[in-house]
Each structure stands twice: as structure tokens, then as C-alpha cells.
Enzyme design. Structure first.
Site, short mmCIF file in Angstrom:
data_model
loop_
_atom_site.label_atom_id
_atom_site.label_comp_id
_atom_site.label_asym_id
_atom_site.label_seq_id
_atom_site.Cartn_x
_atom_site.Cartn_y
_atom_site.Cartn_z
N LYS A 8 0.85 -1.21 0.00
CA LYS A 8 0.00 0.00 0.00
C LYS A 8 0.88 1.25 0.00
O LYS A 8 2.05 1.21 0.40
CB LYS A 8 -0.95 0.01 1.21
CG LYS A 8 -0.28 -0.02 2.60
CD LYS A 8 0.04 1.33 3.18
CE LYS A 8 0.49 1.23 4.64
NZ LYS A 8 1.39 2.32 5.08
N GLY A 102 7.04 1.29 5.27
CA GLY A 102 5.81 2.09 5.16
C GLY A 102 4.92 1.59 4.04
O GLY A 102 3.99 2.28 3.61
N LEU A 103 5.19 0.37 3.55
CA LEU A 103 4.40 -0.21 2.46
C LEU A 103 3.48 -1.32 2.97
O LEU A 103 2.75 -1.94 2.19
CB LEU A 103 5.32 -0.77 1.37
CG LEU A 103 6.22 0.26 0.67
CD1 LEU A 103 7.24 -0.43 -0.23
CD2 LEU A 103 5.39 1.24 -0.14
N GLY A 106 4.36 -6.66 5.67
CA GLY A 106 4.05 -7.68 6.68
C GLY A 106 2.55 -7.77 6.93
O GLY A 106 1.98 -8.86 7.02
N SER A 107 1.89 -6.62 7.00
CA SER A 107 0.43 -6.60 7.23
C SER A 107 -0.30 -7.21 6.04
O SER A 107 -1.28 -7.95 6.20
CB SER A 107 -0.05 -5.16 7.41
OG SER A 107 0.54 -4.60 8.55
N ASP A 140 -2.78 -2.25 10.10
CA ASP A 140 -2.91 -2.07 8.64
C ASP A 140 -3.49 -3.29 7.94
O ASP A 140 -3.65 -3.29 6.73
CB ASP A 140 -1.53 -1.80 8.03
CG ASP A 140 -1.01 -0.41 8.33
OD1 ASP A 140 -1.83 0.45 8.71
OD2 ASP A 140 0.20 -0.20 8.19
#
Ligand code: C5P
Length: 286
Positions: A8, A102-103, A106-107, A140
Site C-alpha cells: 500500500k 511504510g508499504l 508484513g500486514s 494495517d
């Protein structure tokens, strides 16, 4: 079963307040890009295993835990507990999304695991139940469980409201050698007295207006993240000077991005920033 696990980008992030539980109340707009990891799931009698494919980006192979500390195995275990099952799976991941970037790599992997194993184990849990498991694992993950192109996320990020997007947007993402720890970035934040509005960003997405998106994209964590990571601060000024464009940051960093005017413009920018010495993650399309 093979699924893509997408990265994201945040094009808007405001911090509304600090909560009593230590988390921060957010309003953020997330976009699901086409840039992704690939995850393979094979049903097994009762064992849960995780391995990383050799086709992964070399940089992702270092510090990628394969034990129960990995969010993928935590998600699988949480799903097993919720569904009262002992079914197993062999999970292999081809990793491309960098960590601490910040992408939400992992989430995204955790959400993909919930969606895949719900199918593979034929649990037939409704999306709302997957959302409630996701919210216990991180902030997230719910965005990816929702499986939409763009959303406004509130609460600590787990309350997802899909929003409209017209046309295509092209981003060029790059980052310094070091990642950002999200708690470290939040700890440097001074809470705002006047809040930024997401209205213009929502309008830009809805109408497909690239210029408006570039002019109004906002991230309250950019200043504290620049204090935590001086390399990222240098990246932002170097790339702005090199391209004459605004440089934005995703999530709590350290990924920064340019908003291209078109796919062709993005390709030109990728070549231009290729000589900057910073890692070019690539052209991210939404
Ligand atoms: O939920 P997640 O694991 O992504 O959060 C990592 C850390 O980032 C939290 O432990 C917290 O310190 C910080 N955080 C926060 N407010 C949020 C999301 C994350 O303070 N809304």
C-alpha cells in the site's frame, strides 16, 4: 493456491490524537498498488510451516524471520484458534516488498494468509470475522482484508471505508538503505493543533486528478520520520532537487514516492532517479 500480496501507499495521513491504549487515532487514505509479494499455500494435515523462496529480492532475505514471530504464522495461528481447527499449511513466500518501509508488506502478508487459509481450509468465515481477527494482529491488516483499491482508514487504522478511484495513478517509490521503526516515528511526533483535511485528496482520487493529488497529498509523520532517519531526510531533498517534483512519504517511512503525470512520465522518472544512489523500489501503479 497462489495469491498476490500487495503493497500500500498512504496519500494522506493525519494523526488526530494519542489514545489511552498508547496507539494514535488516525485518518489515513491508503491505496493498494500492483507491487506485490507472491504467496503459495498448500494444505497439510496439521503442521504450519513458512519458507521464503529463493526468487525473493536479496535484500528481503536478510532479517525475514521464519519462526512464530512472523506475522504470517501469527495470522495462521489466530485463524486456527478462532475456527477451532488443527489444519495445517505449507506457506512459501516470494518476497519483494521491503520491510520497515511504510508499504505494509508484513500486514499485507498476514491479510493474504487469512483470506487464503479461510478458502484452503474451507472455513467459510464471513469477512467481518476475518476483520475481527485482523484487528487483533495489527493496524494495517484490515485494509487488505477489505480487498479494495482505496480506502479511508480510521481508528488506529483498522476501520476501513472504501472510496472511489477513477483512472490510473503511477508512483515512483524509492527508499534509503535504512528502514523506519513505526513506534520510534510516533514517539517523535508533536500532535497537531490544526488538523489537515482529506477532502481534496479524496476529490483527486475520485476524479482521477493527478496534479491535485500531488498538490494535496499529506503525511503528518514526515517531519518526525525525518528526525528519526536523517538518510531519508537527505533522500527527500536530493530527489526533489534532482526531479523538481514534490517528494511524499508513505506510512511512517522510509519509502518516499513521486506522483507521476502519466505512465510514460513515471518511466522517465524511474530512469532519472536510478542514478541517485538510493534504492528504486519501482513503478507502483494504482
Ligand atoms: O499496529 P502496528 O503493529 O502496525 O503498530 C506498530 C506500532 O506503531 C504500535 O505498537 C504503536 O507504537 C504505533 N502505532 C500507533 N498508532 C497507530 C498505529 C501504530 O501509535 N494507529
Amino acid at each position: 493456491m497462489t495469491l498476490n500480496s500487495y503493497a500500500k501507499l498512504n496519500v494522506f495521513l493525519e494523526v488526530l490524537k494519542k489514545r489511552e491504549d498508547g496507539f494514535h487515532e488516525l485518518e489515513t487514505i491508503m491505496l493498494r498498488t500492483q507491487f506485490c509479494d507472491k504467496m503459495h499455500f498448500r494444505a497439510r494435515a496439521d503442521q504450519l510451516t513458512l519458507q521464503i523462496s529463493e526468487l525473493s529480492r536479496p535484500a528481503s532475505l536478510a532479517n525475514f524471520p521464519l519462526d512464530e514471530s512472523n506475522l504470517i504464522l501469527k495470522a495462521a495461528e489466530a485463524l486456527r484458534a478462532h475456527a477451532h481447527t488443527n489444519l495445517g499449511a505449507e506457506i512459501t513466500i516470494q518476497k519483494r516488498i521491503p520491510a520497515e518501509a511504510g508499504l505494509a508488506g508484513g500486514s499485507s502478508n498476514a491479510a493474504t494468509t487469512l483470506l487464503a487459509l479461510n478458502e484452503l481450509w474451507q472455513l467459510k468465515l464471513p469477512t467481518e470475522e476475518l476483520h475481527s481477527i485482523a484487528a487483533t494482529l495489527g493496524s494495517d491488516i484490515n485494509f487488505f482484508v477489505e480487498d479494495c483499491r482505496a480506502a479511508v482508514c480510521r481508528g488506529r487504522g483498522e476501520l476501513v471505508e472504501p472510496v472511489a478511484v477513477s483512472g490510473s495513478f503511477y508512483f515512483v517509490a524509492l527508499r534509503p538503505a535504512t528502514g523506519n521503526s513505526t513506534p520510534a516515528v510516533f514517539s517523535q511526533l508533536t500532535l497537531p493543533t490544526v488538523l489537515a483535511s482529506s477532502c481534496d485528496v479524496l476529490k483527486a482520487l475520485e476524479t482521477g486528478d493527478v496534479r491535485q493529488l500531488d498538490e494535496t497529498a499529506f503525511n503528518r509523520l514526515t517531519v518526525p520520520a525525518s528526525e528519526v532517519n536523517s538518510e531519508m531526510k537527505c533522500l527527500m531533498s536530493d530527489i526533489a532537487a534532482m526531479t523538481g517534483r514534490r517528494v511524499h512519504m508513505s506510512g511512517s517511512g522510509s519509502t518516499c514516492f513521486l506522483i507521476a503525470k502519466s505512465e510514460r512520465d513515471a518511466e522517465v522518472l524511474v530512469t532519472l532517479v536510478g542514478s541517485s544512489g538510493y534504492e528504486v523500489i519501482g513503478l507502483l501503479r494504482v
